[in-house]
Design a protein around this motif. Structure first.
Motif, PDB file in Angstrom:
ATOM      1  N   VAL A  15       0.852  -1.190   0.000  1.00 16.84           N
ATOM      2  CA  VAL A  15       0.000   0.000   0.000  1.00 16.84           C
ATOM      3  C   VAL A  15       0.889   1.242   0.000  1.00 16.84           C
ATOM      4  O   VAL A  15       1.850   1.318   0.777  1.00 16.84           O
ATOM      5  CB  VAL A  15      -0.914  -0.004   1.250  1.00 16.84           C
ATOM      6  CG1 VAL A  15      -1.744   1.255   1.336  1.00 16.84           C
ATOM      7  CG2 VAL A  15      -1.812  -1.229   1.247  1.00 16.84           C
ATOM      8  N   PRO A  16       0.604   2.218  -0.859  1.00 19.72           N
ATOM      9  CA  PRO A  16       1.388   3.455  -0.854  1.00 19.72           C
ATOM     10  C   PRO A  16       1.338   4.144   0.510  1.00 19.72           C
ATOM     11  O   PRO A  16       0.330   4.071   1.225  1.00 19.72           O
ATOM     12  CB  PRO A  16       0.719   4.321  -1.911  1.00 19.72           C
ATOM     13  CG  PRO A  16      -0.045   3.385  -2.765  1.00 19.72           C
ATOM     14  CD  PRO A  16      -0.434   2.237  -1.890  1.00 19.72           C
ATOM     15  N   SER A  17       2.419   4.800   0.880  1.00 16.53           N
ATOM     16  CA  SER A  17       2.522   5.404   2.209  1.00 16.53           C
ATOM     17  C   SER A  17       1.418   6.431   2.463  1.00 16.53           C
ATOM     18  O   SER A  17       0.987   6.604   3.598  1.00 16.53           O
ATOM     19  CB  SER A  17       3.888   6.036   2.399  1.00 16.53           C
ATOM     20  OG  SER A  17       4.114   7.022   1.424  1.00 16.53           O
ATOM     21  N   SER A  18       0.949   7.099   1.435  1.00 18.34           N
ATOM     22  CA  SER A  18      -0.112   8.097   1.619  1.00 18.34           C
ATOM     23  C   SER A  18      -1.451   7.463   1.995  1.00 18.34           C
ATOM     24  O   SER A  18      -2.308   8.124   2.584  1.00 18.34           O
ATOM     25  CB  SER A  18      -0.270   8.927   0.350  1.00 18.34           C
ATOM     26  OG  SER A  18      -0.620   8.094  -0.739  1.00 18.34           O
ATOM     27  N   LEU A  19      -1.642   6.180   1.692  1.00 21.95           N
ATOM     28  CA  LEU A  19      -2.909   5.508   1.999  1.00 21.95           C
ATOM     29  C   LEU A  19      -2.825   4.589   3.215  1.00 21.95           C
ATOM     30  O   LEU A  19      -3.838   4.047   3.639  1.00 21.95           O
ATOM     31  CB  LEU A  19      -3.363   4.684   0.791  1.00 21.95           C
ATOM     32  CG  LEU A  19      -3.705   5.464  -0.467  1.00 21.95           C
ATOM     33  CD1 LEU A  19      -4.015   4.506  -1.604  1.00 21.95           C
ATOM     34  CD2 LEU A  19      -4.887   6.382  -0.215  1.00 21.95           C
ATOM     35  N   ARG A  20      -1.646   4.417   3.763  1.00 26.57           N
ATOM     36  CA  ARG A  20      -1.476   3.467   4.870  1.00 26.57           C
ATOM     37  C   ARG A  20      -2.281   3.842   6.100  1.00 26.57           C
ATOM     38  O   ARG A  20      -2.838   2.974   6.768  1.00 26.57           O
ATOM     39  CB  ARG A  20      -0.003   3.333   5.230  1.00 26.57           C
ATOM     40  CG  ARG A  20       0.757   2.548   4.214  1.00 26.57           C
ATOM     41  CD  ARG A  20       2.193   2.380   4.581  1.00 26.57           C
ATOM     42  NE  ARG A  20       2.893   1.757   3.461  1.00 26.57           N
ATOM     43  CZ  ARG A  20       4.185   1.675   3.358  1.00 26.57           C
ATOM     44  NH1 ARG A  20       4.967   2.171   4.307  1.00 26.57           N
ATOM     45  NH2 ARG A  20       4.721   1.102   2.304  1.00 26.57           N
ATOM     46  N   LEU A  23      -6.058   3.025   5.358  1.00 21.24           N
ATOM     47  CA  LEU A  23      -6.350   1.599   5.278  1.00 21.24           C
ATOM     48  C   LEU A  23      -5.848   0.815   6.483  1.00 21.24           C
ATOM     49  O   LEU A  23      -6.256  -0.329   6.691  1.00 21.24           O
ATOM     50  CB  LEU A  23      -5.734   1.008   4.005  1.00 21.24           C
ATOM     51  CG  LEU A  23      -6.290   1.530   2.691  1.00 21.24           C
ATOM     52  CD1 LEU A  23      -5.520   0.945   1.528  1.00 21.24           C
ATOM     53  CD2 LEU A  23      -7.762   1.211   2.576  1.00 21.24           C
ATOM     54  N   ASN A  24      -4.937   1.428   7.240  1.00 26.02           N
ATOM     55  CA  ASN A  24      -4.347   0.797   8.419  1.00 26.02           C
ATOM     56  C   ASN A  24      -3.645  -0.518   8.058  1.00 26.02           C
ATOM     57  O   ASN A  24      -3.720  -1.493   8.792  1.00 26.02           O
ATOM     58  CB  ASN A  24      -5.392   0.578   9.510  1.00 26.02           C
ATOM     59  CG  ASN A  24      -4.751   0.380  10.858  1.00 26.02           C
ATOM     60  OD1 ASN A  24      -3.629   0.814  11.081  1.00 26.02           O
ATOM     61  ND2 ASN A  24      -5.450  -0.287  11.747  1.00 26.02           N
ATOM     62  N   ARG A  25      -2.995  -0.518   6.893  1.00 24.06           N
ATOM     63  CA  ARG A  25      -2.269  -1.696   6.428  1.00 24.06           C
ATOM     64  C   ARG A  25      -1.043  -1.269   5.639  1.00 24.06           C
ATOM     65  O   ARG A  25      -1.036  -0.234   5.002  1.00 24.06           O
ATOM     66  CB  ARG A  25      -3.126  -2.558   5.510  1.00 24.06           C
ATOM     67  CG  ARG A  25      -4.280  -3.209   6.187  1.00 24.06           C
ATOM     68  CD  ARG A  25      -5.037  -4.021   5.198  1.00 24.06           C
ATOM     69  NE  ARG A  25      -6.104  -4.719   5.892  1.00 24.06           N
ATOM     70  CZ  ARG A  25      -6.619  -5.844   5.474  1.00 24.06           C
ATOM     71  NH1 ARG A  25      -6.194  -6.385   4.366  1.00 24.06           N
ATOM     72  NH2 ARG A  25      -7.566  -6.422   6.157  1.00 24.06           N
ATOM     73  N   ARG A  26      -0.022  -2.121   5.655  1.00 21.38           N
ATOM     74  CA  ARG A  26       1.164  -1.898   4.823  1.00 21.38           C
ATOM     75  C   ARG A  26       1.091  -2.712   3.543  1.00 21.38           C
ATOM     76  O   ARG A  26       1.697  -2.380   2.544  1.00 21.38           O
ATOM     77  CB  ARG A  26       2.415  -2.303   5.586  1.00 21.38           C
ATOM     78  CG  ARG A  26       2.711  -1.382   6.748  1.00 21.38           C
ATOM     79  CD  ARG A  26       4.056  -1.670   7.262  1.00 21.38           C
ATOM     80  NE  ARG A  26       4.979  -1.294   6.189  1.00 21.38           N
ATOM     81  CZ  ARG A  26       6.199  -0.861   6.369  1.00 21.38           C
ATOM     82  NH1 ARG A  26       6.669  -0.765   7.574  1.00 21.38           N
ATOM     83  NH2 ARG A  26       6.966  -0.542   5.361  1.00 21.38           N
ATOM     84  N   LYS A  27       0.369  -3.828   3.605  1.00 26.46           N
ATOM     85  CA  LYS A  27       0.272  -4.721   2.456  1.00 26.46           C
ATOM     86  C   LYS A  27      -1.147  -5.286   2.383  1.00 26.46           C
ATOM     87  O   LYS A  27      -1.757  -5.580   3.407  1.00 26.46           O
ATOM     88  CB  LYS A  27       1.271  -5.859   2.612  1.00 26.46           C
ATOM     89  CG  LYS A  27       1.520  -6.636   1.360  1.00 26.46           C
ATOM     90  CD  LYS A  27       2.583  -7.698   1.571  1.00 26.46           C
ATOM     91  CE  LYS A  27       3.938  -7.054   1.628  1.00 26.46           C
ATOM     92  NZ  LYS A  27       5.030  -8.031   1.694  1.00 26.46           N
ATOM     93  N   ILE A  28      -1.648  -5.439   1.176  1.00 24.38           N
ATOM     94  CA  ILE A  28      -2.968  -6.026   0.957  1.00 24.38           C
ATOM     95  C   ILE A  28      -2.772  -7.364   0.261  1.00 24.38           C
ATOM     96  O   ILE A  28      -1.993  -7.467  -0.685  1.00 24.38           O
ATOM     97  CB  ILE A  28      -3.851  -5.106   0.087  1.00 24.38           C
ATOM     98  CG1 ILE A  28      -4.119  -3.794   0.807  1.00 24.38           C
ATOM     99  CG2 ILE A  28      -5.167  -5.782  -0.259  1.00 24.38           C
ATOM    100  CD1 ILE A  28      -4.915  -2.800  -0.002  1.00 24.38           C
TER     101      ILE A  28
END
Length: 51
Positions: A15-20, A23-28
Protein backbone atom coordinates in the motif's frame (compact mmCIF):
# COMPACT_ATOMS: atom_id res chain seq x y z
CA UNK A 1 4.38 -10.64 -4.59
CA UNK A 2 3.21 -14.20 -5.04
CA UNK A 3 3.18 -16.67 -2.15
CA UNK A 4 1.53 -19.93 -1.16
CA UNK A 5 -0.62 -20.30 1.92
CA UNK A 6 -1.48 -23.94 2.41
CA UNK A 7 -2.26 -25.10 -1.12
CA UNK A 8 -3.61 -21.79 -2.46
CA UNK A 9 -1.60 -18.98 -4.01
CA UNK A 10 -1.98 -15.40 -2.84
CA UNK A 11 -0.97 -12.06 -4.29
CA UNK A 12 0.35 -9.29 -2.06
CA UNK A 13 0.61 -5.63 -2.97
CA UNK A 14 2.29 -2.89 -0.93
CA UNK A 15 0.00 0.00 0.00
CA UNK A 16 1.39 3.46 -0.85
CA UNK A 17 2.52 5.40 2.21
CA UNK A 18 -0.11 8.10 1.62
CA UNK A 19 -2.91 5.51 2.00
CA UNK A 20 -1.48 3.47 4.87
CA UNK A 21 -3.13 5.50 7.63
CA UNK A 22 -6.53 5.34 5.93
CA UNK A 23 -6.35 1.60 5.28
CA UNK A 24 -4.35 0.80 8.42
CA UNK A 25 -2.27 -1.70 6.43
CA UNK A 26 1.16 -1.90 4.82
CA UNK A 27 0.27 -4.72 2.46
CA UNK A 28 -2.97 -6.03 0.96
CA UNK A 29 -3.38 -9.73 0.16
CA UNK A 30 -5.71 -11.25 -2.41
CA UNK A 31 -6.47 -14.95 -2.77
CA UNK A 32 -5.88 -16.16 -6.32
CA UNK A 33 -8.12 -19.19 -5.66
CA UNK A 34 -5.82 -21.66 -7.38
CA UNK A 35 -3.19 -24.16 -6.41
CA UNK A 36 -1.49 -24.15 -9.79
CA UNK A 37 1.58 -21.97 -10.13
CA UNK A 38 1.15 -21.11 -13.82
CA UNK A 39 -2.46 -20.06 -13.32
CA UNK A 40 -1.50 -18.10 -10.22
CA UNK A 41 1.13 -16.16 -12.17
CA UNK A 42 -1.43 -15.21 -14.83
CA UNK A 43 -3.96 -14.05 -12.22
CA UNK A 44 -1.29 -12.19 -10.25
CA UNK A 45 -0.21 -10.38 -13.40
CA UNK A 46 -3.79 -9.20 -14.00
CA UNK A 47 -4.13 -8.03 -10.40
CA UNK A 48 -0.82 -6.22 -10.57
CA UNK A 49 -2.01 -4.16 -13.55
CA UNK A 50 -5.29 -3.36 -11.78
CA UNK A 51 -3.64 -2.23 -8.57
Amino acid sequence: MLCVRGTTYRFGHIVPSSLRTALNRRKIWFSLKTGYQNEARKRASLLHTRT
